[in-house]
Design a protein around this motif. Sequence first.
Motif, PDB file in Angstrom:
ATOM      1  N   THR A  26       0.849  -1.183   0.000  1.00 32.48           N
ATOM      2  CA  THR A  26       0.000   0.000   0.000  1.00 32.48           C
ATOM      3  C   THR A  26       0.889   1.238   0.000  1.00 32.48           C
ATOM      4  O   THR A  26       2.084   1.162   0.306  1.00 32.48           O
ATOM      5  CB  THR A  26      -0.897   0.030   1.253  1.00 32.48           C
ATOM      6  OG1 THR A  26      -0.046   0.135   2.408  1.00 32.48           O
ATOM      7  CG2 THR A  26      -1.779  -1.198   1.357  1.00 32.48           C
ATOM      8  N   GLN A  27       0.314   2.382  -0.311  1.00 30.11           N
ATOM      9  CA  GLN A  27       1.080   3.625  -0.269  1.00 30.11           C
ATOM     10  C   GLN A  27       1.591   3.898   1.144  1.00 30.11           C
ATOM     11  O   GLN A  27       2.730   4.335   1.322  1.00 30.11           O
ATOM     12  CB  GLN A  27       0.237   4.793  -0.771  1.00 30.11           C
ATOM     13  CG  GLN A  27       0.042   4.777  -2.256  1.00 30.11           C
ATOM     14  CD  GLN A  27      -0.723   5.996  -2.738  1.00 30.11           C
ATOM     15  OE1 GLN A  27      -1.135   6.847  -1.957  1.00 30.11           O
ATOM     16  NE2 GLN A  27      -0.918   6.078  -4.046  1.00 30.11           N
ATOM     17  N   ASP A  28       0.751   3.646   2.137  1.00 28.68           N
ATOM     18  CA  ASP A  28       1.178   3.870   3.525  1.00 28.68           C
ATOM     19  C   ASP A  28       2.360   2.975   3.892  1.00 28.68           C
ATOM     20  O   ASP A  28       3.299   3.408   4.550  1.00 28.68           O
ATOM     21  CB  ASP A  28       0.029   3.628   4.503  1.00 28.68           C
ATOM     22  CG  ASP A  28      -1.012   4.724   4.459  1.00 28.68           C
ATOM     23  OD1 ASP A  28      -0.667   5.847   4.019  1.00 28.68           O
ATOM     24  OD2 ASP A  28      -2.158   4.467   4.856  1.00 28.68           O
ATOM     25  N   HIS A  29       2.300   1.722   3.476  1.00 34.55           N
ATOM     26  CA  HIS A  29       3.381   0.790   3.772  1.00 34.55           C
ATOM     27  C   HIS A  29       4.667   1.244   3.083  1.00 34.55           C
ATOM     28  O   HIS A  29       5.738   1.261   3.694  1.00 34.55           O
ATOM     29  CB  HIS A  29       3.008  -0.625   3.321  1.00 34.55           C
ATOM     30  CG  HIS A  29       4.013  -1.649   3.705  1.00 34.55           C
ATOM     31  ND1 HIS A  29       4.970  -2.099   2.830  1.00 34.55           N
ATOM     32  CD2 HIS A  29       4.235  -2.296   4.874  1.00 34.55           C
ATOM     33  CE1 HIS A  29       5.724  -2.986   3.435  1.00 34.55           C
ATOM     34  NE2 HIS A  29       5.306  -3.129   4.672  1.00 34.55           N
ATOM     35  N   ALA A  30       4.577   1.621   1.814  1.00 36.77           N
ATOM     36  CA  ALA A  30       5.757   2.089   1.073  1.00 36.77           C
ATOM     37  C   ALA A  30       6.329   3.349   1.714  1.00 36.77           C
ATOM     38  O   ALA A  30       7.552   3.478   1.881  1.00 36.77           O
ATOM     39  CB  ALA A  30       5.392   2.349  -0.384  1.00 36.77           C
ATOM     40  N   ARG A  31       5.461   4.268   2.098  1.00 38.80           N
ATOM     41  CA  ARG A  31       5.904   5.517   2.744  1.00 38.80           C
ATOM     42  C   ARG A  31       6.628   5.204   4.049  1.00 38.80           C
ATOM     43  O   ARG A  31       7.682   5.768   4.338  1.00 38.80           O
ATOM     44  CB  ARG A  31       4.690   6.409   2.995  1.00 38.80           C
ATOM     45  CG  ARG A  31       5.002   7.786   3.494  1.00 38.80           C
ATOM     46  CD  ARG A  31       3.753   8.633   3.666  1.00 38.80           C
ATOM     47  NE  ARG A  31       2.935   8.713   2.469  1.00 38.80           N
ATOM     48  CZ  ARG A  31       1.704   8.192   2.345  1.00 38.80           C
ATOM     49  NH1 ARG A  31       1.131   7.585   3.353  1.00 38.80           N
ATOM     50  NH2 ARG A  31       1.033   8.301   1.223  1.00 38.80           N
ATOM     51  N   GLN A  32       6.082   4.295   4.823  1.00 37.99           N
ATOM     52  CA  GLN A  32       6.698   3.919   6.094  1.00 37.99           C
ATOM     53  C   GLN A  32       8.076   3.307   5.873  1.00 37.99           C
ATOM     54  O   GLN A  32       9.023   3.611   6.587  1.00 37.99           O
ATOM     55  CB  GLN A  32       5.795   2.951   6.856  1.00 37.99           C
ATOM     56  CG  GLN A  32       6.305   2.603   8.234  1.00 37.99           C
ATOM     57  CD  GLN A  32       6.427   3.827   9.137  1.00 37.99           C
ATOM     58  OE1 GLN A  32       5.598   4.724   9.111  1.00 37.99           O
ATOM     59  NE2 GLN A  32       7.499   3.870   9.912  1.00 37.99           N
ATOM     60  N   ARG A  33       8.202   2.451   4.861  1.00 34.73           N
ATOM     61  CA  ARG A  33       9.501   1.823   4.574  1.00 34.73           C
ATOM     62  C   ARG A  33      10.538   2.861   4.167  1.00 34.73           C
ATOM     63  O   ARG A  33      11.700   2.791   4.563  1.00 34.73           O
ATOM     64  CB  ARG A  33       9.352   0.775   3.466  1.00 34.73           C
ATOM     65  CG  ARG A  33       8.531  -0.446   3.827  1.00 34.73           C
ATOM     66  CD  ARG A  33       9.194  -1.318   4.874  1.00 34.73           C
ATOM     67  NE  ARG A  33      10.552  -1.677   4.535  1.00 34.73           N
ATOM     68  CZ  ARG A  33      10.930  -2.800   3.965  1.00 34.73           C
ATOM     69  NH1 ARG A  33      10.040  -3.719   3.687  1.00 34.73           N
ATOM     70  NH2 ARG A  33      12.206  -3.030   3.687  1.00 34.73           N
ATOM     71  N   VAL A  34      10.128   3.857   3.372  1.00 32.07           N
ATOM     72  CA  VAL A  34      11.049   4.920   2.967  1.00 32.07           C
ATOM     73  C   VAL A  34      11.500   5.703   4.196  1.00 32.07           C
ATOM     74  O   VAL A  34      12.694   5.973   4.376  1.00 32.07           O
ATOM     75  CB  VAL A  34      10.405   5.849   1.917  1.00 32.07           C
ATOM     76  CG1 VAL A  34      11.231   7.103   1.703  1.00 32.07           C
ATOM     77  CG2 VAL A  34      10.214   5.114   0.604  1.00 32.07           C
ATOM     78  N   LEU A  35      10.555   6.058   5.059  1.00 30.61           N
ATOM     79  CA  LEU A  35      10.904   6.799   6.272  1.00 30.61           C
ATOM     80  C   LEU A  35      11.844   5.988   7.171  1.00 30.61           C
ATOM     81  O   LEU A  35      12.789   6.534   7.739  1.00 30.61           O
ATOM     82  CB  LEU A  35       9.651   7.199   7.043  1.00 30.61           C
ATOM     83  CG  LEU A  35       8.778   8.255   6.370  1.00 30.61           C
ATOM     84  CD1 LEU A  35       7.503   8.471   7.176  1.00 30.61           C
ATOM     85  CD2 LEU A  35       9.539   9.552   6.217  1.00 30.61           C
ATOM     86  N   GLU A  36      11.584   4.690   7.294  1.00 33.91           N
ATOM     87  CA  GLU A  36      12.456   3.840   8.106  1.00 33.91           C
ATOM     88  C   GLU A  36      13.864   3.801   7.520  1.00 33.91           C
ATOM     89  O   GLU A  36      14.850   3.848   8.260  1.00 33.91           O
ATOM     90  CB  GLU A  36      11.878   2.421   8.187  1.00 33.91           C
ATOM     91  CG  GLU A  36      10.644   2.321   9.053  1.00 33.91           C
ATOM     92  CD  GLU A  36       9.940   0.977   8.924  1.00 33.91           C
ATOM     93  OE1 GLU A  36      10.435   0.069   8.209  1.00 33.91           O
ATOM     94  OE2 GLU A  36       8.875   0.828   9.547  1.00 33.91           O
ATOM     95  N   THR A  37      13.946   3.719   6.201  1.00 36.45           N
ATOM     96  CA  THR A  37      15.261   3.688   5.551  1.00 36.45           C
ATOM     97  C   THR A  37      15.997   5.001   5.771  1.00 36.45           C
ATOM     98  O   THR A  37      17.181   5.008   6.126  1.00 36.45           O
ATOM     99  CB  THR A  37      15.110   3.407   4.043  1.00 36.45           C
ATOM    100  OG1 THR A  37      14.452   2.145   3.883  1.00 36.45           O
ATOM    101  CG2 THR A  37      16.455   3.378   3.343  1.00 36.45           C
ATOM    102  N   TYR A  38      15.306   6.128   5.574  1.00 43.79           N
ATOM    103  CA  TYR A  38      15.931   7.431   5.799  1.00 43.79           C
ATOM    104  C   TYR A  38      16.370   7.582   7.247  1.00 43.79           C
ATOM    105  O   TYR A  38      17.477   8.015   7.530  1.00 43.79           O
ATOM    106  CB  TYR A  38      14.974   8.569   5.439  1.00 43.79           C
ATOM    107  CG  TYR A  38      14.766   8.796   3.968  1.00 43.79           C
ATOM    108  CD1 TYR A  38      15.592   8.245   3.003  1.00 43.79           C
ATOM    109  CD2 TYR A  38      13.725   9.589   3.535  1.00 43.79           C
ATOM    110  CE1 TYR A  38      15.395   8.464   1.654  1.00 43.79           C
ATOM    111  CE2 TYR A  38      13.511   9.823   2.178  1.00 43.79           C
ATOM    112  CZ  TYR A  38      14.346   9.251   1.245  1.00 43.79           C
ATOM    113  OH  TYR A  38      14.148   9.484  -0.084  1.00 43.79           O
TER     114      TYR A  38
END
Length: 64
Positions: free
Chosen positions: A36-48
């Motif tokens: 989902t978009q929320d899941h993808a957004r969360q993964r990007v934030l975790e990576t950053y």
Amino acid sequence: IARPGDPAAIAEAIVRGLDLAGRPNNHREVILERFTQDHARQRVLETYSSTLGRHGKGTVTLLS
């Protein structure tokens, strides 16, 4: 996956494969659940945040 020449590992891999083959596969549900978009957004934030944390620069927060 098993090392060639290791009969016990090959047998175990076959049993694992048969166990998995009996399970229902609904790939659509997996995609809807994990991508989902929320899941993808969360993964990007975790990576950053993880990257910044390793460099002592803090974390990233999503502002709404």
